[in-house]
Design a protein around this motif. Structure first.
Motif, PDB file in Angstrom:
ATOM      1  N   GLU A   1      38.887  10.426 -35.285  1.00 40.70           N
ATOM      2  CA  GLU A   1      37.732  11.098 -35.422  1.00 40.70           C
ATOM      3  C   GLU A   1      38.075  12.563 -36.195  1.00 40.70           C
ATOM      4  O   GLU A   1      37.398  13.001 -37.091  1.00 40.70           O
ATOM      5  CB  GLU A   1      37.165  11.767 -33.906  1.00 40.70           C
ATOM      6  CG  GLU A   1      36.501  10.653 -33.328  1.00 40.70           C
ATOM      7  CD  GLU A   1      37.231   9.571 -32.515  1.00 40.70           C
ATOM      8  OE1 GLU A   1      38.425   9.946 -32.592  1.00 40.70           O
ATOM      9  OE2 GLU A   1      36.719   8.577 -32.324  1.00 40.70           O
TER      10      GLU A   1
ATOM     11  N   ALA B   1      38.593  11.380 -39.888  1.00 39.23           N
ATOM     12  CA  ALA B   1      37.265  11.270 -40.570  1.00 39.23           C
ATOM     13  C   ALA B   1      36.786  12.799 -40.805  1.00 39.23           C
ATOM     14  O   ALA B   1      35.945  12.645 -42.036  1.00 39.23           O
ATOM     15  CB  ALA B   1      36.112  10.637 -39.526  1.00 39.23           C
TER      16      ALA B   1
ATOM     17  N   VAL C   1      37.514   2.909 -35.091  1.00 41.27           N
ATOM     18  CA  VAL C   1      36.627   3.345 -36.564  1.00 41.27           C
ATOM     19  C   VAL C   1      35.577   2.565 -36.650  1.00 41.27           C
ATOM     20  O   VAL C   1      34.433   2.985 -37.116  1.00 41.27           O
ATOM     21  CB  VAL C   1      37.801   3.345 -37.690  1.00 41.27           C
ATOM     22  CG1 VAL C   1      37.145   3.636 -38.855  1.00 41.27           C
ATOM     23  CG2 VAL C   1      38.946   4.358 -37.563  1.00 41.27           C
TER      24      VAL C   1
ATOM     25  N   GLN D   1      32.851   3.637 -34.348  1.00 36.86           N
ATOM     26  CA  GLN D   1      32.143   4.858 -34.833  1.00 36.86           C
ATOM     27  C   GLN D   1      31.133   4.409 -36.083  1.00 36.86           C
ATOM     28  O   GLN D   1      30.084   5.050 -36.184  1.00 36.86           O
ATOM     29  CB  GLN D   1      33.364   5.793 -35.371  1.00 36.86           C
ATOM     30  CG  GLN D   1      34.080   6.206 -34.194  1.00 36.86           C
ATOM     31  CD  GLN D   1      33.069   7.366 -33.031  1.00 36.86           C
ATOM     32  OE1 GLN D   1      32.116   7.534 -33.277  1.00 36.86           O
ATOM     33  NE2 GLN D   1      33.789   8.252 -32.682  1.00 36.86           N
ATOM     34  N   LYS D   2      31.696   3.759 -37.061  1.00 38.60           N
ATOM     35  CA  LYS D   2      31.033   3.420 -38.423  1.00 38.60           C
ATOM     36  C   LYS D   2      29.845   2.624 -38.076  1.00 38.60           C
ATOM     37  O   LYS D   2      28.676   2.837 -38.410  1.00 38.60           O
ATOM     38  CB  LYS D   2      31.867   2.670 -39.215  1.00 38.60           C
ATOM     39  CG  LYS D   2      31.193   2.402 -40.381  1.00 38.60           C
ATOM     40  CD  LYS D   2      31.956   1.490 -41.501  1.00 38.60           C
ATOM     41  CE  LYS D   2      31.232   0.806 -42.600  1.00 38.60           C
ATOM     42  NZ  LYS D   2      31.928  -0.290 -43.413  1.00 38.60           N
TER      43      LYS D   2
ATOM     44  N   TRP E   1      35.122   7.255 -42.848  1.00 40.83           N
ATOM     45  CA  TRP E   1      35.506   6.134 -41.874  1.00 40.83           C
ATOM     46  C   TRP E   1      35.713   4.694 -42.723  1.00 40.83           C
ATOM     47  O   TRP E   1      36.735   4.030 -42.209  1.00 40.83           O
ATOM     48  CB  TRP E   1      33.859   5.618 -40.880  1.00 40.83           C
ATOM     49  CG  TRP E   1      33.464   6.802 -40.028  1.00 40.83           C
ATOM     50  CD1 TRP E   1      32.560   7.636 -40.307  1.00 40.83           C
ATOM     51  CD2 TRP E   1      34.254   7.318 -38.928  1.00 40.83           C
ATOM     52  NE1 TRP E   1      32.377   8.604 -39.656  1.00 40.83           N
ATOM     53  CE2 TRP E   1      33.442   8.426 -38.762  1.00 40.83           C
ATOM     54  CE3 TRP E   1      35.518   6.957 -38.238  1.00 40.83           C
ATOM     55  CZ2 TRP E   1      33.629   9.240 -37.457  1.00 40.83           C
ATOM     56  CZ3 TRP E   1      35.686   7.818 -37.070  1.00 40.83           C
ATOM     57  CH2 TRP E   1      34.733   9.023 -36.551  1.00 40.83           C
TER      58      TRP E   1
END
Lengths: 198, 384
Positions: free
Chosen positions: A148, A151, B157, B160-161, B181
């Motif tokens: 996180e 990103a 990841v 999240q994406k 991402w």
């Protein structure tokens, strides 16, 4: 119900705090009940007043009781350097090192779509407005080295790049004084990627 | 590597047991639900400080007891290690000690050569891509904590994406949101793909040989790694994979937005077993598919012997699923391991003939969480 409603309510209140489980909450509640009246009142006033008075600095979003925080008001600091951190406590860590003389910007989190945290929640538009004023010459991104945090760093870098400001990321690597043998492999491989000439 | 000694306290359905082992085959017999697999679970837990069936720590504790505690002695890299693993239900705390010292990261796991064979592995060829991927990840993670780490970050990841792709469709800002991402998908993903390609090519060489030797079959066996780069991946370095990956991931952006999830990356990879150049999933018999898996297991055992030392081989009730001939071939594998733990529900003639020739080191009978050692050290009365 084992305890009176007032005790249960107090336990529930403590349980909302991070790192406090049911047992610790109960212990804290019993401790409060054994305290002097004045002490408890002082404690509750401290809670309420801190919450009421402390707000985000209008420039860097650090915690402060005034319009601007003490760092933003300090005229000796270098306004051309801006360090972006995730949490106010990260400022404390960096300040302790006394190596950094620039300004900060606090995101209060990192991008996390599954938790509903996007650029607006982190006030990245506010950051961009600040940068557009032209005083800042270098942005140092110090978000956490997890997915996180990374990103967030990449997103900010993408948004800042068109402004022509230099963007850097604090180095990852081995903890100083740490033994190579005990560092995990991903840390080592990242440290190798981020190696520098000496 | 082998296990010399194991004591269990409040572990699964064992209240208290202590067992001595020696290198060779340890046969564990018992009816269903008596605790055969739980004993294997204890062996695995001692090597890796976690459950091989992904059970929760609290589920490993004997009913109504506050903790479990395992202690054992492993012989690894020419020396003995005393290992202790325990879990406290009330404090919710897991403790692992090696030679009396508490370790936070259980580094012993990386050095333990262990191959295990579960009944579901036999169906690897005919099951879905997700199961094959999980198998591959399980095997690679076992010997590489770096891989396990990359994989867990990668999965985070993608998770999240996918949330972005699911929520905000047809938005101008979406590329800006996705690219941070994607960059990480490429970083972690390329390393995962590279490692998978390396491991599969080492498996391939040995498995192909084993298949032809074990099953006297002139059909060539091959495991093909299906990924976005195809066979090129076998000759590519990480940088090359990263470059291709970052070029291609941009091309699928539109399609990803339309479909609402991530379309490119190692989370979509699969492996295909080819027999005589044809997809074994569709064209091979059930028996041949299982033969391919046995050849793969043999390869994994041989690899450990080559790279580290002769491994521990754990077989959980695999034999009841196999026909006589494949059982025979499977027995051949046991000789390549330093120590074998093998569970069976009942003995049969085929097993008897194997045990006659084998250095059968111990035979345990498990009943309701109690272990009865029937004989040890060699061929004598009860079964051998």
């Amino acid at each position: 119900m084992l305890f009176s409603p007032a005790i249960t309510r107090l336990v529930e209140a403590f349980r909302r705090l991070p790192g406090i489980g049911p047992k610790t909450a109960l212990r804290l509640a019993f401790f409060v009940l054994s305290m002097e009246n004045e002490e408890v009142e002082e404690m509750s006033r401290a809670l309420v007043e801190a919450r009421r008075r402390v707000k985000h600095c209008s420039r860097c979003r650090n915690l402060t009781e005034q319009e601007l925080c003490s760092i933003c008001r300090d005229s000796r600091r270098d306004n051309s350097l801006l360090c972006i951190v995730q949490e106010p406590r990260d400022i404390l860590v960096i300040e302790k090192s006394a190596q950094f003389k620039g300004q900060y910007f606090v995101l209060h989190g990192a991008l996390s779509p599954v938790e509903g945290i996007g650029p607006d929640e982190l006030k990245i538009p506010v950051l961009l407005e600040l940068l557009k004023k032209g005083e800042v010459k270098e942005v140092i991104i110090a978000t956490n080295p997890n997915v996180e945090g990374d990103a967030t760093a990449y997103y900010i870098a993408g948004a800042v790049r068109p402004l022509g400001i230099r963007i850097t990321r604090i180095g990852f690597g081995l903890p100083v004084g740490g033994d190579l043998e005990y560092a995990d492999e991903l840390t080592i491989s990242r440290a190798l990627e981020g190696r520098r000439e000496i | 590597m082998y296990i010399k000694e194991l004591s269990l306290k409040n572990f699964r359905n064992y209240e208290q047991e202590k067992i001595h082992f020696s290198p060779g085959t340890c046969l564990i017999q018992g009816a269903n639900g008596q605790g055969k697999s739980n004993l294997l679970e204890a062996v695995y837990n001692l090597c890796f400080a976690r459950s091989f069936r992904n059970l929760k720590e609290s589920d490993l504790v004997y009913w109504n007891k506050p903790f479990y505690y395992l202690q054992g002695t492993l012989y690894l890299q020419n020396r003995f290690f005393k290992v202790e693993v325990g879990y406290d239900l009330l404090k919710k705390r897991k403790v692992a000690k090696i030679n009396g010292r508490t370790t936070r990261q259980f580094r012993l796991a990386e050095y333990c050569p262990v191959v295990f064979f579960l009944p579901e592995d036999l169906e690897l060829v005919r099951r879905g891509p997700e199961e094959r991927r999980r198998y591959l990840d399980r095997e690679i993670s076992q010997e590489s904590t770096l891989y396990a780490d990359l994989l867990s970050r990668y999965n985070r990841v993608v998770y999240q994406k996918n949330q972005i792709l699911k929520e905000k469709r047809h938005n101008n800002e979406i590329q800006k949101l996705i690219r941070p991402w994607n960059r990480q998908i490429v970083y972690f993903g390329s390393r995962i793909i590279h490692k998978r390609a390396q491991v599969l090519s080492t498996w391939n060489k040995l498995a192909a040989h084993n298949y032809s030797v074990l099953f006297q079959n002139d059909q060539e066996m091959k495991i093909v790694y299906n990924n976005f780069m195809g066979e090129d991946v076998l000759f590519a370095g990480i940088e090359e994979i990263e470059e291709k990956f970052s070029n291609e991931i941009v091309l699928v952006e539109k399609e990803e937005l339309k479909r609402g999830f991530s379309l490119l990356g190692p989370h979509r990879d699969d492996i295909t077993f080819l027999l005589g150049g044809r997809d074994a999933r569709r064209f091979a018999s059930h028996g041949q598919q299982r033969s391919a898996v046995i050849a793969l297991k043999a390869a994994q055992i041989q690899l450990y012997s080559e790279k580290k030392e002769k491994p521990l081989f754990i077989l959980d009730d695999v034999f009841s699923e196999l026909d006589e001939w494949r059982k025979q071939q499977c027995f051949l594998l046991l000789r390549d391991a330093e120590q074998v733990f093998l569970t069976i529900t009942k003995k049969d003639s085929c097993l008897d003939s194997f045990l006659e020739q084998a250095t059968c080191s111990s035979f345990l009978h498990v009943k309701e969480g109690k272990i009865l050692e029937i004989n040890s050290n060699g061929k004598n009365r009860t079964i051998c």
